[in-house]
Design an enzyme around this catalytic site. Structure first.
Site, PDB file in Angstrom:
ATOM      1  N   LYS A  48       0.841  -1.206   0.000  1.00  0.00           N
ATOM      2  CA  LYS A  48       0.000   0.000   0.000  1.00  0.00           C
ATOM      3  C   LYS A  48       0.875   1.254   0.000  1.00  0.00           C
ATOM      4  CE  LYS A  48      -3.656  -2.425   2.482  1.00  0.00           C
ATOM      5  NZ  LYS A  48      -4.223  -2.788   3.784  1.00  0.00           N
ATOM      6  N   GLN A  92      -5.013  -1.556   9.824  1.00  0.00           N
ATOM      7  CA  GLN A  92      -4.804  -2.864   9.210  1.00  0.00           C
ATOM      8  C   GLN A  92      -5.346  -3.978  10.110  1.00  0.00           C
ATOM      9  OE1 GLN A  92      -3.659  -3.485   6.086  1.00  0.00           O
ATOM     10  NE2 GLN A  92      -3.969  -5.671   6.416  1.00  0.00           N
ATOM     11  N   ASP A 115     -11.704   2.439   4.428  1.00  0.00           N
ATOM     12  CA  ASP A 115     -12.199   1.072   4.244  1.00  0.00           C
ATOM     13  C   ASP A 115     -13.730   0.990   4.233  1.00  0.00           C
ATOM     14  OD1 ASP A 115     -10.141  -0.931   4.023  1.00  0.00           O
ATOM     15  OD2 ASP A 115      -9.523  -0.464   6.070  1.00  0.00           O
TER      16      ASP A 115
HETATM   17  N1  GUN Z   1      -6.964  -6.939   6.194  1.00  0.00           N
HETATM   18  C1  GUN Z   1      -7.279  -7.697   5.121  1.00  0.00           C
HETATM   19  N2  GUN Z   1      -7.999  -6.978   4.230  1.00  0.00           N
HETATM   20  C2  GUN Z   1      -8.132  -5.741   4.752  1.00  0.00           C
HETATM   21  C3  GUN Z   1      -8.778  -4.557   4.308  1.00  0.00           C
HETATM   22  O1  GUN Z   1      -9.380  -4.474   3.239  1.00  0.00           O
HETATM   23  N3  GUN Z   1      -8.683  -3.496   5.139  1.00  0.00           N
HETATM   24  C4  GUN Z   1      -8.046  -3.548   6.341  1.00  0.00           C
HETATM   25  N4  GUN Z   1      -8.037  -2.459   7.084  1.00  0.00           N
HETATM   26  N5  GUN Z   1      -7.450  -4.636   6.786  1.00  0.00           N
HETATM   27  C5  GUN Z   1      -7.493  -5.724   5.997  1.00  0.00           C
END
Ligand code: GUN
Length: 278
Positions: A48, A92, A115
């Site tokens: 990311k 995360q 998200d």
């Molecule tokens: N862990 C796995 N997929 C995601 C996601 O889309 N967002 C977040 N914040 N954590 C994750």
């Protein structure tokens, strides 16, 4: 059979975001909170971060120790909420086991919730309103279908898996697109009887469960799973070799849904920035 190439489309969307970002005098800024040492999470966060850099989006990773308290994590989120330099916040997941995930997510300001996981944004999705952001993986899947001219309206979409991150929001988003949606999970009886009626079959379980006999001829198959097999290679929920000749379209693993999730995150970051700077 056609491959739904998320890698190529993800790149295309990243380019679109990059061009938009280039036009801005002030740049969007994503903050990612990474608590603990989960190896997969570290890789995701790193990807990311690098993608942001390439697109001209600022990114800050906040590393917190495995033994961080819930109070400390929430305090960090509140700090980011009021920081005018930060436009998007991602916590995360999964968080360390002693921390209540939903209590932490609740702290994120909805307008910075990249998200779309906060109660406000999920509530908007449930009630058919427009959230500030849609969850990244479901959003990436819908984009992958639409940009490949796959009709969703009126189709029977079967979603296997009911996670808060993928299955649940994805089902609601498919419903919003006027699909007839069936949600299946680990307690579903006669799973293959149901999946065999799917025009669009989406599996998000993290278990290798989708075999050829479960797929209707010419179905569209989307594989959200990422599993490392005994040989150390990445594979999905779907037995690709078995299913590829039955499906009309299928996502590969890797190179399907994964890159679309990252692309959606970049797009969401840009869009939150624009909403905050109207
Ligand atoms: N862990 C796995 N997929 C995601 C996601 O889309 N967002 C977040 N914040 N954590 C994750």
């Amino acid at each position: 059979m056609q491959i739904l190439d998320g890698k190529a489309l993800g790149k295309e969307i990243q380019e679109e975001v990059k061009l938009e970002v280039e036009k801005l005098s002030k740049k969007p800024h994503l903050a990612v909170i990474l608590a603990g040492e989960n190896p997969a999470s570290k890789i995701y966060v790193n990807t990311k971060n690098k993608t942001c850099e390439r697109l001209g989006i600022k990114s800050t990773v906040i590393n917190l120790p495995e033994n961080v308290t819930e109070f400390e994590l929430k305090s960090k989120i509140r700090e980011l909420n009021v920081d005018d330099e930060i436009n998007a916040i991602l916590v995360q997941l999964p968080l360390p086991a002693h921390i209540n995930e939903s209590e932490c997510i609740k702290e994120i300001s909805p307008i910075k919730d990249v998200d779309g996981f906060t109660p406000e944004n999920l509530g908007a999705l449930v009630s058919g309103k427009t959230p500030f952001a849609y969850p990244c993986t479901p959003s990436g899947i819908i984009t992958l279908l639409k940009r490949n001219n796959i009709q969703i309206s009126g189709k029977h979409a079967v979603v296997i898996g009911r996670s808060n991150i993928v299955g649940k929001p994805l089902s609601l988003m498919l419903l919003k697109e006027n699909a007839t949606v069936t949600m299946c999970h680990s307690k579903t009886k006669n799973l293959s009887e149901i999946t065999k009626t799917a025009d669009i079959l989406i599996s998000a379980t993290g278990k290798r469960i989708v075999t050829k006999d479960m797929v209707k001829n010419s179905a569209v198959v989307v594989d959200v799973g990422i599993i490392r097999n005994s040989e150390g290679k990445l594979e999905g929920d779907v037995d690709f070799e078995q299913v590829k000749d039955t499906a009309s379209y299928i996502t590969p693993v890797p190179g399907g849904v994964g890159p679309m999730t990252i692309a959606s995150l970049m797009k969401n970051t840009l869009e939150l920035f624009l909403k905050q700077n109207k």
